[in-house]
Enzyme design. Structure first.
Site, short mmCIF file in Angstrom:
data_model
loop_
_atom_site.label_atom_id
_atom_site.label_comp_id
_atom_site.label_asym_id
_atom_site.label_seq_id
_atom_site.Cartn_x
_atom_site.Cartn_y
_atom_site.Cartn_z
CE LYS A 9 -3.67 -2.25 2.57
NZ LYS A 9 -4.43 -2.46 3.80
CE1 TYR A 49 -8.34 -3.24 0.91
CE2 TYR A 49 -8.64 -0.75 -0.39
CZ TYR A 49 -8.11 -1.77 0.52
OH TYR A 49 -6.64 -1.80 0.96
CG PHE A 57 -12.81 1.01 7.85
CD1 PHE A 57 -12.44 0.42 6.61
CD2 PHE A 57 -13.94 0.14 8.85
CE1 PHE A 57 -12.89 -1.87 6.70
CE2 PHE A 57 -13.84 -1.35 8.46
CZ PHE A 57 -13.45 -1.67 7.76
NE ARG A 85 -4.94 -12.78 5.28
CZ ARG A 85 -6.05 -12.02 5.46
NH1 ARG A 85 -6.36 -10.65 4.74
NH2 ARG A 85 -6.39 -11.85 6.82
CB THR A 91 -6.56 -6.53 10.75
OG1 THR A 91 -7.38 -7.82 9.28
CG2 THR A 91 -6.84 -5.37 9.19
NE ARG A 102 -1.87 -6.05 7.40
CZ ARG A 102 -3.18 -6.18 7.00
NH1 ARG A 102 -3.69 -7.40 7.82
NH2 ARG A 102 -4.24 -6.19 5.93
CG ASN A 112 -3.34 -3.05 6.97
OD1 ASN A 112 -2.61 -2.29 6.10
ND2 ASN A 112 -3.93 -3.70 7.93
CG HIS A 115 -4.93 -6.44 -0.35
ND1 HIS A 115 -6.29 -6.72 0.57
CD2 HIS A 115 -4.51 -7.86 -1.31
CE1 HIS A 115 -6.58 -7.23 -0.36
NE2 HIS A 115 -6.06 -8.24 -1.11
CD GLU A 126 -8.19 -9.85 -3.29
OE1 GLU A 126 -9.34 -9.59 -2.75
OE2 GLU A 126 -7.60 -10.09 -2.78
P1 IDP Z 1 -7.12 -7.72 6.22
O1 IDP Z 1 -6.10 -6.10 4.90
O2 IDP Z 1 -6.24 -7.63 7.41
O3 IDP Z 1 -7.49 -8.73 5.58
P2 IDP Z 1 -9.50 -6.66 5.95
O4 IDP Z 1 -10.89 -6.69 7.22
O5 IDP Z 1 -10.01 -7.04 5.02
O6 IDP Z 1 -8.30 -6.73 6.18
O7 IDP Z 1 -9.63 -4.93 5.53
C1 IDP Z 1 -9.30 -4.75 4.68
C2 IDP Z 1 -8.76 -3.49 5.60
O8 IDP Z 1 -9.16 -1.82 5.85
C3 IDP Z 1 -7.23 -3.54 6.91
O9 IDP Z 1 -5.74 -3.99 5.57
C4 IDP Z 1 -7.54 -2.11 6.94
O10 IDP Z 1 -6.85 -1.35 6.33
C5 IDP Z 1 -8.62 -1.81 7.34
N1 IDP Z 1 -9.43 -1.98 8.30
C6 IDP Z 1 -10.01 -2.70 8.39
N2 IDP Z 1 -10.83 -2.55 9.61
C7 IDP Z 1 -10.93 -0.90 10.61
C8 IDP Z 1 -11.46 -0.80 10.76
O11 IDP Z 1 -10.97 -1.20 11.93
N3 IDP Z 1 -10.69 0.77 10.92
C9 IDP Z 1 -10.10 1.54 10.16
N4 IDP Z 1 -9.60 0.70 9.15
C10 IDP Z 1 -9.71 -0.77 9.08
MG MG Z 2 -9.32 -8.47 3.57
#
Ligand code: IDP
Ligand code: MG
Length: 149
Positions: A9, A49, A57, A85, A91, A102, A112, A115, A126
């Site tokens: 990212k 997304y 968010f 992963r 996350t 991370r 973070n 992706h 994807e």
């Molecule tokens: P992942 O990247 O670990 O798969 P996901 O749940 O798919 O996590 O969420 C996608 C992205 O959205 C995360 O990488 C993070 O940057 C952001 N995100 C997830 N949950 C939150 C939140 O509660 N607040 C703000 N950003 C979030």
């Molecule tokens: Mg995800």
């Protein structure tokens, strides 16, 4: 052969972590089959997304991923989706284990760094959203006999 989609990212790019992040997948033994450096469009970001469209968010996710260049990649190998992963970590970087990307480099859930596809179906979706078939290279690394019994 299993493939996954990974994207460094804008924070990973701006912080100069591209080499460090790629190194982790390369030295693990996975095979790089697609790589590009791009400015993501709003359309691509929203499609990527899409599952988060209803989350509060979502707008900030789209805004951030389009805020600067991204390194998009496809990596190949048995079990690469789940293994990537694990290499990436939880996350939220604050709770991600040390030793993960991370866990080692982040402190905030909205920054973070990377992706990674979370399952075979999302990986397929994807990979084809971000890459055309012509942009993916099937090749046989000479390291194969040193990585596989
Ligand atoms: P992942 O990247 O670990 O798969 P996901 O749940 O798919 O996590 O969420 C996608 C992205 O959205 C995360 O990488 C993070 O940057 C952001 N995100 C997830 N949950 C939150 C939140 O509660 N607040 C703000 N950003 C979030
Ligand atoms: Mg995800």
């Amino acid at each position: 052969m299993e493939r996954t989609f990974l994207a460094i990212k804008p924070d990973g790019v701006q912080r100069g972590l591209v080499g460090e992040i790629i190194r982790r997948f390369e030295t693990k033994g996975f095979t790089l089959v697609g790589l590009k450096f791009l400015q993501v469009s709003k359309e691509l970001a929203e499609q990527h997304y899409d599952v988060h469209r209803e989350r509060p968010f979502f707008p900030s996710l789209v805004e951030f991923i389009t805020s600067g260049p991204v390194v998009a990649m496809v990596w190949e190998g048995d079990g690469v989706i789940a293994s990537a992963r694990k290499i990436i970590g939880a996350t939220n970087p604050l709770t991600a284990e040390p030793g993960t990307i991370r866990g080692d480099f982040g402190i905030n859930i909205g920054r973070n760094l990377i992706h990674g596809s979370d399952a075979p179906e999302t990986a397929q979706k994807e990979v084809s959203l971000w890459f055309t078939d012509a942009e993916l290279v099937s090749w046989q690394p000479h390291l194969t006999p040193w990585l596989h019994e």
